[in-house]
Scaffold this active site. Structure first.
Site, PDB file in Angstrom:
ATOM      1  NE  ARG A  99    -119.555  42.274 -34.683  1.00 31.21           N
ATOM      2  CZ  ARG A  99    -120.302  41.227 -34.995  1.00 31.21           C
ATOM      3  NH1 ARG A  99    -120.857  41.127 -36.187  1.00 31.21           N
ATOM      4  NH2 ARG A  99    -120.487  40.267 -34.116  1.00 31.21           N
ATOM      5  CB  CYS A 128    -117.710  34.015 -35.521  1.00 31.15           C
ATOM      6  SG  CYS A 128    -119.383  33.849 -36.135  1.00 31.15           S
ATOM      7  CG  HIS A 241    -117.732  29.592 -38.139  1.00 31.12           C
ATOM      8  ND1 HIS A 241    -118.740  28.782 -37.688  1.00 31.12           N
ATOM      9  CD2 HIS A 241    -118.171  30.871 -37.933  1.00 31.12           C
ATOM     10  CE1 HIS A 241    -119.731  29.530 -37.217  1.00 31.12           C
ATOM     11  NE2 HIS A 241    -119.407  30.802 -37.348  1.00 31.12           N
TER      12      HIS A 241
END
Ligand SMILES: NC(=O)c1ccc[n+]([C@@H]2O[C@H](COP(=O)([O-])OP(=O)(O)OC[C@H]3O[C@@H](n4cnc5c(N)ncnc54)[C@H](OP(=O)(O)O)[C@@H]3O)[C@@H](O)[C@H]2O)c1
EC number: 1.2.1.11
Length: 338
Positions: A99, A128, A241
């Site tokens: 990333r 996430c 989440h």
């Protein structure tokens, strides 16, 4: 069109949803390969009307593959992505390994689709907890420039993969039976508990999971000045989440303006009526692709430049599989228009 598609990590928590998403979104391909570890080789998986056998992830597996959607642990992605690219495939990777690599675009299609231009074979999908927060921050940033974010996460056990949910179940059972349960995936028993540590120490007492929210937010929004103060907490919820977010903006922002911006932004659903007890909750967001926001209110400790809100999303969908398939769709349309 990408003719041959490979789903790497097809047996995992995210990989399974990738297969569902490819079917639900009617992603076009002619052939599909499913790859995983030696543990799963030969297992049969139903993909639309086909039965596909899991093959071993190993050099040579991508000779005939155009596009890869991968959800494997960091070290596995670190190892296979370079040889997949050498063998001719484009890799959309869900792991944390690529990333922050400057040659790798980090993409949320609703926020920075332009970042796919000039990719060098690997494209990354964010963490996430970062994805849902940045989907919600993006319209506020565009209109009023986000300067500072204070965020606390309430992260589901499936964020740690299939093993996380297995451990939640066994931990709850052990607790109810009055027995002991030795945790393996989490640091402590997760049943009837919260654990304020996700990842190891990374920077000045902040964990690796927390620092992902700092670094990835800046990269996706293209603004190195955004300050993020995160606290990541594991909670005994299987999927979905939640995040409590306080945003400080450069321009003044009202609650009405924030709601207008959220309502106009792609991928966001506003659920916000405290009197009627309406706000996003994980159990209502599971299986959905949007990011849900509610409890939108002014920062009463601030000076008219702050908004507080609550944000929930399915970590396996928008937090992972849906975002990766959306990146694949972006690639597909850029190939089609080239
Ligand atoms: N879970 C989430 O909410 C979420 C969100 C965003 C990003 N991610 C990232 O997505 C990745 C996958 O997460 P997950 O939750 O799906 O984990 P998971 O349920 O543990 O699944 C891991 C997958 O990777 C495969 N794998 C493991 N070691 C391998 C190896 N040596 N060679 C080939 N395949 C191997 C597994 O195959 P076997 O079944 O054969 O072991 C399985 O298919 C991780 O990098 C995670 O950080 C997860």
């Amino acid at each position: 069109m990408f003719e041959t598609l490979a789903v790497v990590g097809a047996t995992g928590a995210v990989g399974r949803i990738v297969l569902d998403q490819l079917a639900d979104r009617d992603f076009p391909y002619k052939r599909i390969k499913l790859l995983a570890s030696q543990r799963s080789v030969g297992r049969e998986v139903q993909v639309k009307d086909q039965t596909v056998k899991i093959e071993l992830l190993a050099p040579g597996a991508f000779q005939d593959v155009d596009l890869v959607i991968a959800s494997t642990p960091d070290e596995v992605s670190a190892d296979f992505a370079p040889y997949a690219v050498k063998e001719g495939a484009v890799v959309v990777d869900e792991s944390g390994f690529w990333r922050m690599d400057p040659t790798v675009p980090l993409i949320i299609p609703e926020v920075n689709p332009q970042a796919i231009a000039g990719h060098q074979g690997i494209l990354a999908s964010p963490n996430c907890s970062t994805t849902q927060m940045v989907v919600a921050l993006a319209p506020l940033h565009q209109a009023c420039r986000v300067k500072r974010v204070v965020v606390s996460t309430y992260q589901a056990t499936s964020g740690a993969g299939l093993a996380g949910n297995v451990e939640l179940e066994s931990s709850v059972r052990a607790h109810l039976d009055g027995g002991a349960n030795q945790p393996e995936t989490f640091q402590y028993p997760i049943g009837f508990n919260l654990i304020p540590q996700i990842g190891g120490e990374k920077h000045q007492g902040y964990t690796s999971e927390e620092m992902k929210m700092v670094y990835e937010t800046r990269k996706i929004l293209g603004d190195e000045d955004i300050q993020v103060c995160p606290t990541a907490v594991r909670v005994p919820v299987m999927t979905g989440h939640s995040e409590s977010i306080l945003v400080e903006t450069e321009e003044p922002i009202s609650v009405e303006k924030a709601i207008e911006l959220f309502n106009a932004a792609p991928g966001i659903t506003v659920v916000d009526d405290l009197d009627r007890k309406q706000y996003p909750m994980p159990k209502d967001c599971v299986g959905k692709d949007d990011v849900f926001v509610g409890r939108i209110r002014a920062d009463i400790s601030g000076n008219g430049h702050g908004i507080a809100f609550w944000c929930v999303s399915d970590n396996l969908r928008k937090g992972a599989a849906t975002n990766a398939v959306q990146i694949a769709e972006l690639l597909q349309s850029s190939v089609a228009s080239a």
